[in-house]
Each structure stands twice: as C-alpha cells, then as structure tokens.
Design a protein around this motif. Structure first.
Motif, PDB file in Angstrom:
ATOM      1  N   SER A 177       0.506  -0.952  -0.180  1.00  0.00           N
ATOM      2  CA  SER A 177      -0.159   0.258  -0.504  1.00  0.00           C
ATOM      3  C   SER A 177       1.157   0.995  -0.229  1.00  0.00           C
ATOM      4  O   SER A 177       0.664   2.569  -0.930  1.00  0.00           O
ATOM      5  CB  SER A 177      -0.780  -0.057   0.821  1.00  0.00           C
ATOM      6  OG  SER A 177      -0.059  -0.475   2.500  1.00  0.00           O
ATOM      7  N   ALA A 194      -4.979   3.728  -0.366  1.00  0.00           N
ATOM      8  CA  ALA A 194      -3.196   3.328   0.004  1.00  0.00           C
ATOM      9  C   ALA A 194      -3.075   4.185   1.058  1.00  0.00           C
ATOM     10  O   ALA A 194      -2.364   3.128   1.865  1.00  0.00           O
ATOM     11  CB  ALA A 194      -2.622   3.361  -1.448  1.00  0.00           C
ATOM     12  N   ARG A 198      -1.668   1.664   4.302  1.00  0.00           N
ATOM     13  CA  ARG A 198      -1.158   1.474   4.915  1.00  0.00           C
ATOM     14  C   ARG A 198      -1.277   2.209   6.069  1.00  0.00           C
ATOM     15  O   ARG A 198      -0.601   1.122   7.008  1.00  0.00           O
ATOM     16  CB  ARG A 198       0.131   2.915   3.537  1.00  0.00           C
ATOM     17  CG  ARG A 198       1.292   2.742   5.004  1.00  0.00           C
ATOM     18  CD  ARG A 198       1.950   3.855   3.979  1.00  0.00           C
ATOM     19  NE  ARG A 198       1.277   5.107   4.863  1.00  0.00           N
ATOM     20  CZ  ARG A 198       1.896   5.074   6.195  1.00  0.00           C
ATOM     21  NH1 ARG A 198       2.334   4.627   6.951  1.00  0.00           N
ATOM     22  NH2 ARG A 198       0.948   6.922   6.436  1.00  0.00           N
TER      23      ARG A 198
END
Length: 354
Positions: A177, A194, A198
């Motif tokens: 990610s 993303a 993460r």
C-alpha cells in the motif's frame, strides 16, 4: 468428667468432711484442664492420697501430656507418680511390707505413665494432622504453579504463531500500500485508499507487537495497557470505518475508568466491523452516554436495514467477536446484548458500571 463424678458417688458414704472437700476441689479443678493443665493436675493430686478418686489426676495428666512442653510432661508425670506411690498418712509407709511397696510402685507407674502415653499419642496425631494439611496445601500450590507454567508456555507458543503468521501478511499489505501511494497515481481516491490501508496496517502491526509482548511475558501492567484506546479515539474510529456513522458522545466532563473506556472502544470497533461485513452501505448510529442513575456508561451501536448483500471477499466469522465483547462486559460487571431491531437492522447495547 462424668466417670470421675460417678467414681465419687460410689464411695460417698465413706467420706469425712475433709475428704469430701478435697475430692470436690479435685472435680472442680478439672474445668481448668484445657487452659491451665498443670494447675489442674496439682489441684487434683490430693484426691489421690485419700484413696477415693483416681480419675481426676489421670485426666489432668492427659492434658498436660498433650501440651507442647516436654518439661511439664516430666514434672507432671513425676508429681502424679509420687502422689500415687505415697500412702496416707505418710507414716503408714513404715508398716508396709516389701510386696505392698512393690505393688504400690507398680500401680503408681501405671497411673502416671498411662495418661502420659495417651496424651503423647493425642499430641502426635494432632501434629500429624497439621503436617498432612500443610502437605496437602503444598501439593495444591505446586499443582497451581505447574498449571500457571503450562499456561505461560502456551501463551509463548501462541505469541510465536501469531507473530509469524499475522505480521507476515499485514507487513506485506503495509509495504504494497505504501508503494501504491508512492507511485503517484492521479486519482485522489486511490491515493487516500492506499494511505488508509497503509496506516491501518501499521497500526495493526503496532498493536500486534504489544499483544505479542504481553503473551510472551506475564506483566499484568503491560497487559492492562497493551492496545488500549479510549473515548477520545472514537471519532477517528468512526472516520476511518468507511461507513456512514452518526457518532454522539453525550459525556459530561470528568475522568472515566481506563478499563471502561477501552471496553467502549472495542465494542464500537467490533460492531462497526460487523456492519461492514454483514450490512455494508447502511447508516450507523453510535451513542455513548451515562445511564440514568449515572452509575454506568451505556454504549449503543445501531444500523438500519441493509440494502445490499453482505460484503464479499471477507472471511466468515464464527460469532466469536460478540462472545468476546460479552465476556469483556461481564469482566467489568456489566452486560451486553446484541439483537435484531424492529426496523430490520441490528442493535448492540452494553452497560458498563463505573
């Protein structure tokens, strides 16, 4: 004592006033046999000289021998022997034959050593019972310690398994990610997604590290603080839930118990997770407020009727999440209910005492 009284009644007709007074004193002295056994023995010795009462000195000697003092046993046995072997009046000793003297010594030895032996036997049995109780308690303590060691070994094994499996997959998610976000895609939604993946992966790894440290050790304070979140983190939890959440925190000022705050956070977290899996796209209402009597904190998570099927690609749960939440609430002395609501949705409600 009943036998001693019966012995007195059998020879009541042969008593003089002095003899009756001595024997009555001996019977009354038996009430002191448990608290002051040597005093009771000395008070009963004159009765044996009269030749009428033999049981009161023997009873008193039994209690002297039961005591912890070895010196008192020797003194009491010697006094009883001397009182039993000596005739009354003492002047009659000169007229006694050798056979009478030997018979008197033999009888005195039996009268003094018999109660002493029985008292020692009773003391030994009491000591053995005490040692057996200590041994039983020691064995129970050893079994408990062995069970605790077995639990510690199992916790360490679970910690290794959890670290090796979960951290591997979550670590890959976090790295990929992060790489996706750094790729510079022009779609803002993709970049935000993303970054969210993460951030949640990194947070999961941090909480996993704390919990693994708790499982591998036995620090109660570490267990109490590992992965702990509070009421202040609920807004961030609602914002990152990818759901339409209406959060209401009707909380007056003041400090709340840390265990209650952590339980409220975990209840809301698990309830939102269930909504994502079973009722995606529905509106969720979360309300946290004190109870009417202000003695408990209530938390409600309610979602409306789902308009689409459950989310795909997610693992199917076995209901352990709600079971764990009930156990968490019960450990704090509260209760948790989870049931369908009248409008076709679902309601999770908990009351946690303060």
């Amino acid at each position: 004592m009943a036998a001693a009284v019966a012995e007195l009644l059998t020879v009541a007709d042969a008593f003089s006033r002095l003899t009756l007074a001595v024997c009555t004193l001996a019977l009354c002295a038996l009430f002191l046999r448990r608290r002051c056994p040597l005093v009771a023995l000395c008070a009963t010795l004159p009765s044996i000289l009269t030749g009428h009462l033999w049981l009161p000195p023997m009873i008193a000697m039994f209690h002297v021998a039961k005591g912890p003092s070895r010196a008192l046993r020797v003194v009491g046995c010697g006094l009883l022997f001397c009182a039993a072997v000596c005739p009354w009046p003492v002047g009659e000793l000169a007229t006694m034959t050798r056979e009478e003297i030997l018979t008197s010594i033999e009888a005195a030895g039996l009268l003094s050593t018999g109660p002493t032996a029985l008292g020692l036997l009773a003391a030994t049995r009491a000591e053995l019972r005490a040692r057996l109780a200590d041994l039983t308690a020691t064995q129970k303590r050893e079994r408990r310690l062995e069970a605790e060691r077995a639990v510690a070994r199992e916790r360490a094994r679970l910690a290794r398994e959890m670290h090796d499996t979960v951290s591997h997959h979550v670590g890959i998610i976090a790295v990929q990610s992060g790489a996706l976000r750094a790729a510079g895609t022009a779609d803002d939604w993709q970049r935000e997604s993303a970054e969210s993946i993460r951030r949640h992966s990194v947070q999961a790894l941090e909480e996993l590290r704390d919990m693994v440290g708790v499982l591998r050790g036995s620090d109660a304070e570490a267990a109490a603080t590992a992965g702990r979140a509070g009421l202040d983190d609920l807004r961030g939890l609602a914002a990152d839930s990818l759901l339409d959440v209406d959060l209401t925190l009707d909380l007056p000022g003041g400090a709340w118990p840390e265990a209650v705050e952590a339980a409220v956070f975990r209840i809301v977290q698990e309830a939102l997770n269930n909504v994502r899996k079973h009722a995606p796209g529905t509106r969720v209402t979360v309300r946290v407020a004190p109870a009417e009597d202000a003695a408990a904190l209530t938390v409600e998570v309610r979602n409306s009727r789902p308009s689409c099927r459950r989310a795909t690609g997610l693992p199917t749960g076995g209901g352990h999440g709600l079971v764990g939440l009930r156990e968490r609430a019960e450990l704090l002395g509260g209760r948790l209910t989870a049931r369908p609501s009248a409008d076709g949705g679902f309601l999770v409600r908990a009351e946690l005492p303060l």
